[in-house]
Design an enzyme around this catalytic site. Structure first.
Site, PDB file in Angstrom:
ATOM      1  N   ASP A 164       0.843  -1.195   0.000  1.00 34.88           N
ATOM      2  CA  ASP A 164       0.000   0.000   0.000  1.00 34.88           C
ATOM      3  C   ASP A 164       0.879   1.245   0.000  1.00 34.88           C
ATOM      4  OD1 ASP A 164      -2.389  -1.330   0.047  1.00 34.88           O
ATOM      5  OD2 ASP A 164      -2.635  -1.219   2.226  1.00 34.88           O
ATOM      6  N   TYR A 201       4.311  -9.294   7.602  1.00 33.86           N
ATOM      7  CA  TYR A 201       3.858  -7.931   7.905  1.00 33.86           C
ATOM      8  C   TYR A 201       3.911  -7.662   9.394  1.00 33.86           C
ATOM      9  CZ  TYR A 201       1.713  -8.431   3.301  1.00 33.86           C
ATOM     10  OH  TYR A 201       1.497  -8.649   1.964  1.00 33.86           O
ATOM     11  N   TYR A 223      -4.990  -9.293   1.477  1.00 40.17           N
ATOM     12  CA  TYR A 223      -5.085  -7.892   1.909  1.00 40.17           C
ATOM     13  C   TYR A 223      -5.110  -7.854   3.435  1.00 40.17           C
ATOM     14  CZ  TYR A 223      -6.447  -6.756  -2.908  1.00 40.17           C
ATOM     15  OH  TYR A 223      -6.480  -6.595  -4.266  1.00 40.17           O
TER      16      TYR A 223
END
Ligand code: ZN
Ligand code: ZN
Length: 423
Positions: free
Chosen positions: A226, A292, A360
Site C-alpha cells: 500500500d 507484515y 489484503y
C-alpha cells in the site's frame, strides 16, 4: 559442392515467370549445393542460354522489384539509424506482401523472399558493424518492408533487477498519473500530471535513465505494498525496464550508490544486476509469502488472553476475501482464498502476520464490512483497524536473471497501478 542445374531443374525453371533476377530465379532451387541463390540463378540462366533459351532479367524483377540491388544502401541506412546506440547483437526481420508469399508458394519455392532478404541484409550488417546476428534475444531488430524498402528499428528494452526498501510512507510503487488529467497536468495536480510527487519507480529509475539514455521506464515489482505501508527487511524484488536505451553496459554498483544517495531516507535499493523479460514474468507469477507488522487499534479494550487466542485461530487459516471496497473501483470484483501462514501477537497493539501473496492485510484486520471472512474484528467481536503497516520480509521466490533483454511481446502490460494488487 557448387550448384549444377539438372534437366529436371531446367524444366522447373521454364515454369517460372519471365524476367526474374538471379536471386529470385535461384531461390527456386534454394538449399541445393553450397551456393548463394544469386549463384544458383546465374547457373540456371547460363545452362538455358547454352540450350538457346535466353532468359534475360527484366528491368524490374516481377517478384522482388530489385530489392537486392538496394541492400547495400539499406545496410548503410540501418547503420545510420542505429547511430551511437550501444548494442551487441541484432536481427533482421521483414514484412512481405501476401501476394508475393502466395505466388512463391504456388511456384514451389523452398525459401521465401523475406528469408533471403533477412539473410543477405544480415550478412552486410555483420560485415559493416562487426556485431552478430542473434535469433533469440537481439538488442536491435531491423525491420524491412520488402515492398516499400522502408526500415524500422526496434530496440529491446534494458532490464535491471534489484530489491527495494521503502522507508517512508506515502510513496506509491509506480508513477501514478493524475486521475483528473491523466498525466497531462492540471490544477488538481499542480501541473505535475501525477497523484503523488514521486514514486519508488521514479526514485530508482531516475539515475538509471540518465546513465542509459532511455526514452521511458517501468517498474515491475513482485507484488506491491500500500502507498501508506513501508517496505522494510530484505526488500521487495523488482525489475526496472528502460525503453530504447542508448547505452547498455552500465556500472550498476555506482548507480546503486547514486540512487541510494539521492533517495536517502525514502527508498533504498540493493543487488542491482542485469535481468530480462523472463525474470519479469517469473516475478509477476511468484506466489512468495510476505511478512507484515501491523500496528492496530481497537474500538473497545480487549483483554490480553483473548488477544492471545488469535494466534491459534488465525495461524494456518484460510481466509475468504472479496476484492476490498477501497480498490473495487479499479479491480475486478471477485472472491478469493488466501492463507494466513502465521499469526503472532507481538504486543497488545501489534500483530506479526505471515501471509500468502495477495492477502489484503488491512481487510484481514477490520473485515471490510463482511467482505473478508473471518477477520480479527469478527473473531474478537470488537472493531479493529490498522494504524500502520510494514512489510518486514518477502519470502524466497527462486529468481534467476539471465542478463539479457528481449522485446516486449504484443499485448503485454506495463507496470500499471490499476492492474496490480496491493497487499
Ligand atoms: Zn528478384
Ligand atoms: Zn492533473
Amino acid at each position: 559442392m557448387g550448384f549444377e542445374p539438372t534437366d529436371e531443374m531446367l524444366g522447373q525453371a521454364r515454369q517460372l515467370p519471365a524476367g526474374l533476377c538471379d536471386h529470385c530465379l535461384g531461390r527456386r532451387f534454394a538449399r541445393i549445393g553450397e551456393s548463394t541463390n544469386e549463384e544458383r540463378g546465374a547457373a540456371v540462366r547460363r545452362a538455358m542460354e547454352g540450350l538457346g533459351e535466353a532468359r534475360q532479367p527484366a528491368p524490374v524483377c516481377p517478384i522482388c522489384e530489385n530489392i537486392f540491388k538496394e541492400l547495400d544502401a539499406m545496410a548503410a541506412a540501418s547503420v545510420g539509424k542505429i547511430g551511437q546506440m550501444e548494442y551487441s547483437s541484432f536481427l533482421v526481420g521483414s514484412r512481405e506482401e501476401r501476394e508475393v508469399f502466395e505466388l512463391e508458394e504456388k511456384l514451389g519455392y523452398p525459401e521465401h523472399l523475406k528469408n533471403e532478404v533477412n539473410r543477405e541484409l544480415g550478412k552486410r550488417l555483420e560485415a559493416l558493424t562487426g556485431k552478430t546476428v542473434d535469433f533469440e534475444r537481439p538488442d536491435l531488430t531491423v525491420l524491412v518492408d520488402t515492398r516499400l524498402g522502408g526500415l524500422e528499428l526496434q530496440v529491446a528494452p534494458l532490464y535491471i533487477y534489484g530489491r527495494y526498501r521503502k522507508l517512508e510512507r506515502g510513496i506509491p510503487q509506480t508513477r501514478w498519473p493524475c486521475r483528473a488529467c491523466r498525466g497531462r497536468g492540471c490544477k488538481r495536480c499542480g501541473g505535475t500530471g501525477k497523484m503523488y510527487q514521486t514514486s519508488v519507480e521514479e526514485l530508482v529509475a531516475g539515475p538509471l535513465m540518465k546513465a542509459a539514455g532511455g526514452s521511458g521506464h517501468a517498474l515491475h515489482g513482485m507484488g506491491r505494498e500500500d502507498i501508506d505501508a513501508r517496505m522494510l527487511g530484505n526488500g521487495r524484488p523488482f525489475v526496472v525496464e528502460l525503453e530504447r536505451p542508448l547505452r547498455r553496459s552500465l556500472d550498476l554498483e555506482v548507480l546503486e550508490a547514486e540512487i541510494n544517495a539521492l533517495a536517502a531516507g525514502r527508498v533504498e535499493v540493493e543487488g542491482l544486476r542485469p535481468s530480462g523479460l523472463d525474470e519479469v514474468r517469473a516475478l509477476k507469477a511468484s506466489r512468495a509469502s510476505k511478512t507484515y507488522l501491523a500496528q492496530v487499534v481497537f474500538d473497545l479494550p480487549v483483554p490480553e488472553e483473548k488477544l492471545k487466542l488469535l494466534e491459534k485461530t488465525f495461524t494456518g487459516l484460510q481466509v475468504q476475501q472479496r476484492t476490498p471496497e477501497r480498490v473495487s473501483h479499479r479491480r475486478a470484483d471477485l472472491d478469493r482464498t488466501r492463507r494466513v501462514l502465521e499469526f503472532r501477537v507481538e504486543a497488545p497493539d501489534s500483530f506479526r502476520i505471515v501471509a500468502e501473496a495477495g492477502l489484503y492485510i488491512k481487510e484481514l484486520i477490520h473485515g471490510d464490512g463482511g467482505r473478508t471472512r473471518p477477520s480479527v474484528s469478527e473473531a474478537l467481536g470488537v472493531g479493529c483497524r490498522v494504524l500502520a503497516l510494514d512489510v518486514v520480509e518477502t519470502g524466497d521466490w527462486g529468481g534467476t536473471g539471465d542478463g539479457k533483454g528481449v522485446e516486449r511481446l504484443p499485448g503485454e502490460d506495463k507496470a500499471d497501478p490499476a492492474r496490480q494488487p496491493e497487499e
